[in-house]
Design a protein around this motif. Structure first.
Motif, PDB file in Angstrom:
ATOM      1  N   GLY A  35      -3.730   2.456   4.593  1.00  0.00           N
ATOM      2  CA  GLY A  35      -4.184   2.033   3.283  1.00  0.00           C
ATOM      3  C   GLY A  35      -3.795   0.607   2.950  1.00  0.00           C
ATOM      4  N   ASP A  36      -2.643   0.153   3.469  1.00  0.00           N
ATOM      5  CA  ASP A  36      -2.192  -1.214   3.207  1.00  0.00           C
ATOM      6  C   ASP A  36      -3.105  -2.243   3.858  1.00  0.00           C
ATOM      7  OD1 ASP A  36       0.231  -0.749   1.678  1.00  0.00           O
ATOM      8  OD2 ASP A  36       1.006   0.180   3.489  1.00  0.00           O
ATOM      9  N   ILE A  37      -3.868  -1.839   4.838  1.00  0.00           N
ATOM     10  CA  ILE A  37      -4.865  -2.736   5.432  1.00  0.00           C
ATOM     11  C   ILE A  37      -6.166  -2.661   4.646  1.00  0.00           C
ATOM     12  CG2 ILE A  37      -6.361  -3.058   7.449  1.00  0.00           C
ATOM     13  CD1 ILE A  37      -3.901  -2.427   9.179  1.00  0.00           C
ATOM     14  N   CYS A  38      -6.556  -1.470   4.238  1.00  0.00           N
ATOM     15  CA  CYS A  38      -7.808  -1.306   3.490  1.00  0.00           C
ATOM     16  C   CYS A  38      -7.779  -2.059   2.163  1.00  0.00           C
ATOM     17  CB  CYS A  38      -8.086   0.170   3.237  1.00  0.00           C
ATOM     18  SG  CYS A  38      -8.531   1.086   4.737  1.00  0.00           S
ATOM     19  N   ILE A  39      -6.603  -2.212   1.577  1.00  0.00           N
ATOM     20  CA  ILE A  39      -6.494  -2.953   0.323  1.00  0.00           C
ATOM     21  C   ILE A  39      -6.997  -4.379   0.505  1.00  0.00           C
ATOM     22  CG2 ILE A  39      -4.845  -3.924  -1.336  1.00  0.00           C
ATOM     23  CD1 ILE A  39      -3.174  -1.402  -0.969  1.00  0.00           C
ATOM     24  N   GLY A  40      -6.857  -4.912   1.725  1.00  0.00           N
ATOM     25  CA  GLY A  40      -7.289  -6.274   2.007  1.00  0.00           C
ATOM     26  C   GLY A  40      -8.789  -6.457   2.064  1.00  0.00           C
ATOM     27  N   GLY A  41      -9.537  -5.387   2.020  1.00  0.00           N
ATOM     28  CA  GLY A  41     -10.989  -5.485   2.011  1.00  0.00           C
ATOM     29  C   GLY A  41     -11.608  -5.436   3.390  1.00  0.00           C
ATOM     30  N   LEU A  42     -12.913  -5.643   3.415  1.00  0.00           N
ATOM     31  CA  LEU A  42     -13.690  -5.479   4.647  1.00  0.00           C
ATOM     32  C   LEU A  42     -13.259  -6.435   5.748  1.00  0.00           C
ATOM     33  CD1 LEU A  42     -17.200  -4.903   3.086  1.00  0.00           C
ATOM     34  CD2 LEU A  42     -15.955  -3.290   4.535  1.00  0.00           C
ATOM     35  N   LYS A  43     -12.882  -7.651   5.398  1.00  0.00           N
ATOM     36  CA  LYS A  43     -12.485  -8.618   6.412  1.00  0.00           C
ATOM     37  C   LYS A  43     -11.274  -8.114   7.189  1.00  0.00           C
ATOM     38  CE  LYS A  43     -12.591 -12.966   5.351  1.00  0.00           C
ATOM     39  NZ  LYS A  43     -12.242 -14.293   4.758  1.00  0.00           N
ATOM     40  N   ASP A  44     -10.286  -7.581   6.476  1.00  0.00           N
ATOM     41  CA  ASP A  44      -9.091  -7.057   7.140  1.00  0.00           C
ATOM     42  C   ASP A  44      -9.400  -5.785   7.927  1.00  0.00           C
ATOM     43  OD1 ASP A  44      -7.732  -9.147   6.069  1.00  0.00           O
ATOM     44  OD2 ASP A  44      -6.314  -7.967   4.888  1.00  0.00           O
ATOM     45  N   ILE A  45     -10.276  -4.945   7.383  1.00  0.00           N
ATOM     46  CA  ILE A  45     -10.624  -3.703   8.090  1.00  0.00           C
ATOM     47  C   ILE A  45     -11.325  -4.024   9.403  1.00  0.00           C
ATOM     48  CG2 ILE A  45     -12.021  -1.611   7.988  1.00  0.00           C
ATOM     49  CD1 ILE A  45     -11.565  -1.594   4.943  1.00  0.00           C
ATOM     50  N   ARG A  46     -12.255  -4.961   9.359  1.00  0.00           N
ATOM     51  CA  ARG A  46     -12.973  -5.329  10.586  1.00  0.00           C
ATOM     52  C   ARG A  46     -12.026  -5.966  11.597  1.00  0.00           C
ATOM     53  NH1 ARG A  46     -17.329  -7.342   6.847  1.00  0.00           N
ATOM     54  NH2 ARG A  46     -18.897  -5.685   6.755  1.00  0.00           N
ATOM     55  N   SER A  47     -11.115  -6.811  11.125  1.00  0.00           N
ATOM     56  CA  SER A  47     -10.126  -7.412  12.027  1.00  0.00           C
ATOM     57  C   SER A  47      -9.269  -6.336  12.673  1.00  0.00           C
ATOM     58  CB  SER A  47      -9.241  -8.400  11.259  1.00  0.00           C
ATOM     59  OG  SER A  47      -9.948  -9.544  10.888  1.00  0.00           O
ATOM     60  N   TYR A  48      -8.879  -5.348  11.866  1.00  0.00           N
ATOM     61  CA  TYR A  48      -8.065  -4.246  12.381  1.00  0.00           C
ATOM     62  C   TYR A  48      -8.779  -3.525  13.518  1.00  0.00           C
ATOM     63  CZ  TYR A  48      -6.166   0.530  12.473  1.00  0.00           C
ATOM     64  OH  TYR A  48      -5.664   1.741  12.874  1.00  0.00           O
ATOM     65  N   PHE A  49     -10.034  -3.133  13.285  1.00  0.00           N
ATOM     66  CA  PHE A  49     -10.757  -2.390  14.318  1.00  0.00           C
ATOM     67  C   PHE A  49     -11.047  -3.255  15.542  1.00  0.00           C
ATOM     68  CE2 PHE A  49     -11.858   0.712  10.905  1.00  0.00           C
ATOM     69  CZ  PHE A  49     -11.453   1.856  11.570  1.00  0.00           C
ATOM     70  N   THR A  50     -11.270  -4.546  15.337  1.00  0.00           N
ATOM     71  CA  THR A  50     -11.465  -5.452  16.481  1.00  0.00           C
ATOM     72  C   THR A  50     -10.215  -5.499  17.335  1.00  0.00           C
ATOM     73  OG1 THR A  50     -13.061  -6.823  15.286  1.00  0.00           O
ATOM     74  CG2 THR A  50     -11.955  -7.829  17.166  1.00  0.00           C
ATOM     75  N   MET A  51      -9.060  -5.663  16.694  1.00  0.00           N
ATOM     76  CA  MET A  51      -7.799  -5.723  17.439  1.00  0.00           C
ATOM     77  C   MET A  51      -7.462  -4.366  18.057  1.00  0.00           C
ATOM     78  SD  MET A  51      -5.373  -8.285  15.156  1.00  0.00           S
ATOM     79  CE  MET A  51      -5.867  -7.712  13.530  1.00  0.00           C
ATOM     80  N   LEU A  52      -7.829  -3.293  17.351  1.00  0.00           N
ATOM     81  CA  LEU A  52      -7.571  -1.960  17.904  1.00  0.00           C
ATOM     82  C   LEU A  52      -8.415  -1.732  19.153  1.00  0.00           C
ATOM     83  CD1 LEU A  52      -5.916   0.619  17.138  1.00  0.00           C
ATOM     84  CD2 LEU A  52      -8.019   1.495  16.108  1.00  0.00           C
ATOM     85  N   ARG A  53      -9.650  -2.187  19.112  1.00  0.00           N
ATOM     86  CA  ARG A  53     -10.543  -2.033  20.260  1.00  0.00           C
ATOM     87  C   ARG A  53     -10.077  -2.885  21.444  1.00  0.00           C
ATOM     88  NH1 ARG A  53     -14.728  -3.495  17.837  1.00  0.00           N
ATOM     89  NH2 ARG A  53     -14.803  -5.659  18.563  1.00  0.00           N
TER      90      ARG A  53
END
Length: 831
Positions: A186-204
């Motif tokens: 949730g602490d990443i989702c608070i940052g909005g779509l830009k942070d969520i997309r960065s998260y999934f990119t780095m996770l991938r």
């Protein structure tokens, strides 16, 4: 209102049946049904809408605020439907094969129902752009993967844990607060779509995603309750005695690793002066350890439970209503009759929580039994939301901090509670491996002294390090830093202009800055300023006497005094970095960034001691924007007022005068109570709207042209409310201006209330007849705040009136603002 006569409706494409108390569709809705394109059926009592499929050309259907338990399958036959509001019902499920038929549906609002899941074929809804499914019981969003045009998605307050990465490819708006999210946290989702997309990119791209267990642990309690002893003993796994002189000032941060769980421990000082900063640091998804001094607890004194226990539980319940609280009885070695005190505290706690639940249920029942419950649907939904929050208060744990065995027991018990998935469903978080790598390198920088002792580095320097060493995208690095900021590992106030390029790798440095000003012994600190420190800022000893006088009488602290106090605090930590001191403290020409921080978090109100004319200011010319000769000049006469430090209301009384029954009056009730510091932050938010204002301990007066408005805190027989009064006006335009001021204040109040999820507000206007206890309850009023012109226009010339339950009649514009209610409502009986 549209006529229900079919002849009169001929040719009309819209049908308005809102708020009619309908239990079934009226026959007139089907007159000339082939030409109808919009039907408004909101705020009725519909349980089904049989026959709705006859409206074959319908493009907009509004079914909000009804009693639908099943999603009407007939809607699937409305092949031209583009907009569907079916929120605020009691729908539990949606059948398959409904949405594939709605190929033109663009807007769908399903919020505030009881949905456990979305139908798997909703992804065949090819034109869907907007979906709001907040306030349901959804556990996953996999069904939405593949909706080709989906752009806006709102899923707050559900039961989501893992989100599919494929969902975010085309979204432009996404909100998911209030979910136990693990992937992404949730602490990443608070940052909005830009942070969520960065998260999934780095996770991938990560070869080794990691699962971490991190919990922010807040130690709260009254002064000298033993919080620091408890916290440091927990860290050291042995009894640690904390001297009275070494008690916490402000907040201390300790990191502890126990049993594979990382505890970020925040030890909050217990003196009242520090409570005004709690809203800055107390965050959701935290474990609260409430220290209760059993040696001073008296079961026979009701005030003892209030001071030691209920004050803290109430404020936690308001701020973080889904948190888990572990009450810990301290000073056990100095206590007699331990079992009796433990039993009393546990019993009172249970009664307190039960009473709150029953109060909410009674309030909701009262609204449901009103003549037209649909008029209060927003308020009933707020009550339902509050009843869904489950503040969990564990049984009182006795800890003798002088004995190693008790400390071990406390550690084991704490670890057991935080790893209980029922207590903390999102304690496990999936992170890309790079997150752990970056954090380790930050710790290495601190250990190896590669950065200044205070831990402050510029964002650009930090980005250079990781771009060169890790070849990371700068936006991905920022995403990682935002996450670390939200969990408390670092501090980076990106949203504050003057601090957006400063990253504090040691959060304690900013805590230090806060405690230089927000402290219980501030008067003593001012007295202890030395001549050397005064001379360094080119001021005299008599200035210090003025600072003391203004602080004691006006709760005002001169900016120069603030600068000296901060510099003094930095010196105690041997932080003599001249650049740091100047940027944080400021100089004769420019204020430091600390003032920006205090003002950003609404701890203080910028003010001036005097307002002399400036003979060098540029001349004002009509129709030409005035610009200051030098907007960067730091006014040495500037100061900050701390409303929470005010001791009386004398200045407000002088300006306001006496209350009169004819004053325009509004009461905003707060359930369960007004949060600590709420009123003072409201004052800080509202004063900038009106140049002329006077502030007191629990009252504030504003002046705008001829309109004088007062806000004050009231407590009548246990009911807490904020009273807004405007001096009597007779001219309609002046009355309109009064309501505008009320609206502006209430808008700020409502914005502030969003920070306390466990809070609900009710609005009443009291009867203006002397001695009458009746009141007029406002219906759903938040739409009026956002759109004051909403509602039907008042085209009639007749004077509308309302009558209270005791038969007293007044002009409606003196009771309600125009636009809040339909003009055809001529009477609103008191509740």
């Amino acid at each position: 209102m549209p006529s229900t006569n079919g002849h009169n409706l001929q040719g009309k494409k819209d049908r308005d049946f809102a708020g009619r108390k309908l239990k079934s569709l009226p026959k007139s809705i089907f007159d000339n049904c082939e030409i109808i394109t919009k039907v408004d059926l909101q705020r009725n009592r519909l349980k089904q809408v049989s026959g709705i499929s006859q409206l074959v050309n319908l493009t907009e259907l509004i079914l909000s605020r009804n009693e639908l338990a099943d999603f009407p399958e007939e809607i699937g036959k409305l092949h031209h439907l583009k907009t569907l509001y079916i929120n605020q019902n009691i729908i539990k499920c949606i059948s398959e094969k409904v949405f594939p038929s709605l190929q033109k549906l663009e807007f769908l609002k399903l919020s505030t129902n009881r949905l456990m899941e979305l139908p798997s074929d909703i992804n065949q809804c090819r034109s869907l752009i907007y979906l709001n499914a907040s306030n349901n019981y959804l556990k996953d969003l996999q069904a939405l993967v593949g909706v080709p045009k989906l752009r806006d998605l709102y899923v707050e307050n559900n039961r989501l844990t893992d989100l599919p990465g494929e969902l975010f490819a085309n979204l432009t708006m996404f909100k998911a607060t209030g979910n136990p999210l693990r992937k992404p946290p949730g602490d990443i989702c608070i940052g909005g779509l830009k942070d969520i997309r960065s998260y999934f990119t780095m996770l991938r791209d990560s070869s080794s995603p990691v699962t971490v267990k991190t919990i922010k642990t807040m130690f709260l309690g009254s002064s000298m309750a033993g919080k620091s002893t408890l916290c440091r003993s927990f860290q050291s796994s042995r009894p640690v005695e904390v001297d009275v002189a070494d008690r916490t000032v402000g907040i201390e941060i300790i990191e502890v690793e126990k049993g594979g769980v990382r505890f970020l421990c925040w030890d909050f000082a217990g003196q009242e002066e520090y409570y005004i900063t709690h809203h800055v640091f107390i965050t959701p998804q935290a474990f609260v350890i409430l220290a209760i001094d059993l040696s001073s607890y008296d079961p026979s004194d009701p005030q003892s439970f209030e001071e030691h226990v209920s004050f803290w539980i109430s404020n936690i319940q308001l701020r973080v209503p889904d948190s888990v609280v572990l009450p810990v009885g301290t000073h056990v070695d100095q206590c007699l009759d331990i079992d009796r005190k433990k039993k009393h505290i546990n019993s009172k706690l249970q009664s307190m929580l039960t009473d709150r639940t029953e109060t909410l249920q009674q309030l909701k029942k009262k609204l449901q039994e009103s003549d037209d419950p649909s008029l209060y649907s927003d308020q009933m939904n707020d009550l339902s939301r509050l009843t869904h929050y489950k503040l969990k208060v564990l049984d009182l744990l006795l800890v003798d901090c002088t004995k190693p065995g008790y400390i071990q027991m406390f550690q084991d018990h704490t670890l057991k509670e935080v790893t209980n998935k029922d207590n903390f469903p999102s304690i496990e978080r999936t992170l890309p491996g790079i997150y752990q790598e970056v954090e380790k390198e930050i710790q290495d920088l601190l250990i190896e002294d590669d950065i200044p002792q205070h831990g402050r580095v510029t964002l650009s320097d930090l980005l250079d390090i990781y771009i060169s060493q890790k070849e990371l995208d700068p936006e991905n690095i920022k995403c990682i830093l935002r996450y670390f900021h939200r969990i408390g590992v670092i501090v980076w106030y990106e949203e504050i202009e003057s601090l957006k390029n400063d990253v504090f790798l040691k959060p304690s440095i900013l805590i230090t800055l806060f405690k230089a000003i927000i402290r219980h012994d501030l008067e003593k600190q001012i007295k202890d300023i030395t001549m050397r420190q005064l001379k360094s800022m080119k001021v005299l000893n008599k200035h210090r006497e003025t600072w003391l006088s203004d602080y004691k009488e006006k709760a005002t602290l001169h900016n120069v005094a603030i600068s000296i106090l901060v510099q003094k605090e930095l010196e105690t930590l041997h932080l003599d970095d001249a650049d740091l001191v100047q940027e944080i403290v400021g100089n004769g020409n420019k204020p430091g960034s600390l003032l920006c921080l205090l003002q950003h978090f609404e701890v203080c109100l910028p003010t001036k001691i005097t307002s002399p004319l400036n003979p060098t200011a540029p001349e004002f010319h009509p129709n030409k924007t005035w610009v200051a000769s030098n907007p960067n000049v730091y006014d040495p006469d500037s100061a900050c007022m701390f409303p929470s430090y005010l001791q009386n209301n004398d200045r407000v009384f002088q300006m306001w005068g006496e209350d009169k029954m004819s004053d325009l009056t509004v009461h905003i009730y707060f359930i369960p109570e007004i949060p600590y510091g709420f009123f003072h932050r409201l004052v800080i938010k509202t004063c900038p709207l009106y140049t002329t204002h006077w502030v007191g301990k629990d009252q504030c007066c504003f002046s705008s042209c001829k309109t004088l408005t007062l806000i004050q805190v009231k407590n009548v027989e246990g009911d807490q409310y904020i009273n807004i009064r405007c001096k009597e006006q007779t001219d309609k335009n002046e009355i309109k201006k009064s309501w505008q001021m009320v609206r502006d204040i209430m808008l700020k109040m409502d914005q502030l209330a969003q920070e306390w999820p466990g809070l609900i507000q009710y609005v009443h206007s009291p009867c203006k007849e002397y001695g009458c206890s009746a009141y007029f309850q406002w219906r759903d009023w938040t739409d009026w705040l956002k759109s004051p012109g909403s509602g039907k226009s008042d085209s009639s010339t007749k004077e509308e009136k309302v009558t209270c339950r005791n038969g007293h009649t007044r002009r409606i514009e003196l009771i309600y603002p125009k636009g809040l209610f339909n003009s055809d409502s001529t009477e609103n009986q008191a509740a």
